[in-house]
Design an enzyme around this catalytic site. Structure first.
Site, PDB file in Angstrom:
ATOM      1  N   GLY A 124      25.553   9.903 115.849  1.00  0.00           N
ATOM      2  CA  GLY A 124      24.897  11.078 115.295  1.00  0.00           C
ATOM      3  C   GLY A 124      23.412  10.861 115.110  1.00  0.00           C
ATOM      4  O   GLY A 124      22.842  11.257 114.095  1.00  0.00           O
TER       5      GLY A 124
ATOM      6  N   ASN B 105      27.005   7.232 111.378  1.00  0.00           N
ATOM      7  CA  ASN B 105      26.354   8.343 110.698  1.00  0.00           C
ATOM      8  C   ASN B 105      26.962   9.691 111.046  1.00  0.00           C
ATOM      9  O   ASN B 105      26.886  10.626 110.255  1.00  0.00           O
ATOM     10  CB  ASN B 105      24.854   8.357 111.033  1.00  0.00           C
ATOM     11  CG  ASN B 105      24.174   9.597 110.531  1.00  0.00           C
ATOM     12  OD1 ASN B 105      23.959   9.769 109.343  1.00  0.00           O
ATOM     13  ND2 ASN B 105      23.846  10.516 111.448  1.00  0.00           N
TER      14      ASN B 105
ATOM     15  N   TYR C 113      36.456  17.840 104.081  1.00  0.00           N
ATOM     16  CA  TYR C 113      35.344  16.918 104.269  1.00  0.00           C
ATOM     17  C   TYR C 113      35.309  15.884 103.148  1.00  0.00           C
ATOM     18  O   TYR C 113      35.186  14.676 103.394  1.00  0.00           O
ATOM     19  CB  TYR C 113      34.037  17.703 104.309  1.00  0.00           C
ATOM     20  CG  TYR C 113      32.789  16.859 104.340  1.00  0.00           C
ATOM     21  CD1 TYR C 113      32.328  16.299 105.530  1.00  0.00           C
ATOM     22  CD2 TYR C 113      32.048  16.624 103.183  1.00  0.00           C
ATOM     23  CE1 TYR C 113      31.166  15.534 105.571  1.00  0.00           C
ATOM     24  CE2 TYR C 113      30.892  15.862 103.203  1.00  0.00           C
ATOM     25  CZ  TYR C 113      30.456  15.321 104.398  1.00  0.00           C
ATOM     26  OH  TYR C 113      29.317  14.551 104.435  1.00  0.00           O
TER      27      TYR C 113
ATOM     28  N   ALA D  93      37.704  14.878 101.192  1.00  0.00           N
ATOM     29  CA  ALA D  93      38.856  13.977 101.276  1.00  0.00           C
ATOM     30  C   ALA D  93      38.688  12.969 102.398  1.00  0.00           C
ATOM     31  O   ALA D  93      39.039  11.781 102.248  1.00  0.00           O
ATOM     32  CB  ALA D  93      40.130  14.795 101.485  1.00  0.00           C
ATOM     33  N   ALA D  94      38.153  13.409 103.525  1.00  0.00           N
ATOM     34  CA  ALA D  94      37.935  12.490 104.646  1.00  0.00           C
ATOM     35  C   ALA D  94      36.918  11.419 104.289  1.00  0.00           C
ATOM     36  O   ALA D  94      37.081  10.238 104.642  1.00  0.00           O
ATOM     37  CB  ALA D  94      37.482  13.269 105.881  1.00  0.00           C
ATOM     38  N   LYS D  95      35.863  11.800 103.579  1.00  0.00           N
ATOM     39  CA  LYS D  95      34.856  10.820 103.174  1.00  0.00           C
ATOM     40  C   LYS D  95      35.421   9.849 102.136  1.00  0.00           C
ATOM     41  O   LYS D  95      35.071   8.658 102.131  1.00  0.00           O
ATOM     42  CB  LYS D  95      33.628  11.533 102.619  1.00  0.00           C
ATOM     43  CG  LYS D  95      32.797  12.247 103.672  1.00  0.00           C
ATOM     44  CD  LYS D  95      32.253  11.288 104.722  1.00  0.00           C
ATOM     45  CE  LYS D  95      31.216  11.945 105.615  1.00  0.00           C
ATOM     46  NZ  LYS D  95      30.691  11.012 106.658  1.00  0.00           N
TER      47      LYS D  95
ATOM     48  N   SER E 239      29.524   9.971 101.633  1.00  0.00           N
ATOM     49  CA  SER E 239      28.882  11.088 100.950  1.00  0.00           C
ATOM     50  C   SER E 239      29.242  11.049  99.478  1.00  0.00           C
ATOM     51  O   SER E 239      30.325  10.579  99.102  1.00  0.00           O
ATOM     52  CB  SER E 239      29.350  12.420 101.550  1.00  0.00           C
ATOM     53  OG  SER E 239      28.923  13.517 100.767  1.00  0.00           O
TER      54      SER E 239
END
Length: 257
Positions: free
Chosen positions: A12, A82, A149, A151-153, A136
């Site tokens: 990214g 990233n 988002y 939860a994934a982080k 994050s």
């Protein structure tokens, strides 16, 4: 030039925090490969050794990137994850469908897992390496972003800590960076959309978003270059005894330790 001769991959890396990280590592002497779904409209900068177009939300994309990176650099010393994000908009948990969850997990969790699986053994074999997972503050403040988002982080954070413990003996350090509200081009688009919807200016929209986070004690948003500076430290020999650690860079947003 403390990273002279080091070989780095930054995912990214064509805008926002990733672009700043690429610039910072290259300025320190590293040879840098970066990736995004498509090449930047303004062209690939001269300080990027190779750009690879890849969809990291797929196993095929991660594999192609890993192969291209090793072909270009002949090995790897630094890996900065990233790439991330979500297309979902904020709402209650029941508002998110299968596509929202699968997309968030694929890009924010599985992409780093897949690349680590392919590239960390290369570092372990050479006895050294540095990995940074950009997560994050949403993993700590789940209401600040769409739930898939956040939860994934959170899952990425847990995985990163476990990987650090497993790779430390082989000389590979793994750390986590948790940015807060960083004023990237994407953040400015969000502010402009908010401003248009509410009939206010960008400054007003910025304040609304900061207030929604509970306020930022330092009174301003962060800059991509400030996150890049932290990451450059973590992948350097100055951080030689730091692994499994979490660094929050949010201007004091998170209210608890």
């Amino acid at each position: 030039m403390e990273l002279t001769g080091k070989r780095a991959l930054v995912t990214g890396g064509t805008k926002g925090i990733g672009e700043a990280v690429v610039e910072r590592l290259a300025a320190a002497g590293a040879r840098v490969v970066t990736t995004a779904r498509s090449a930047p409209a303004q062209g690939v900068p001269d300080h990027v050794e190779r750009f690879v177009a890849a969809d990291l939300g797929t196993e095929e994309g991660a594999g192609a990137l890993a192969r291209a990176t090793l072909d270009a650099l002949g090995g790897l010393d630094i890996l900065v994850h990233n790439a991330g994000g979500t297309d979902a908009t904020a709402g209650p948990s029941t508002s998110f469908g299968e596509r929202d969850w699968q997309g968030a997990l694929a890009l924010n969790l599985l992409a780093p897992v897949r690349l680590d699986r392919l590239l960390v053994p290369v570092m372990s074999e050479q006895g050294s390496g540095a990995v940074v997972h950009v997560t994050s503050i949403a993993r700590t403040l789940p209401g600040s972003a769409p739930m898939p988002y956040s939860a994934a982080k959170a899952a990425l954070n847990n995985y990163s800590k476990g990987l650090a413990a497993q790779t430390a003996a082989s000389g590979v350090r793994v750390n986590r960076v948790l940015p807060g509200f960083i004023e990237t081009s994407g953040a400015r688009h969000l502010m402009d959309d908010t401003a248009a919807a509410l009939g206010i200016d960008r400054d007003g929209a910025r304040k609304l978003i900061m207030d929604a986070l509970g306020g930022i004690p330092m009174g301003r948003t962060g800059r991509p270059a400030e996150v890049a500076e932290l990451i450059a430290f973590l992948v350097s020999d100055r951080a030689a005894w730091i692994t499994g650690a979490e660094y929050v860079i949010d201007g004091g947003t998170i209210p608890t330790a």
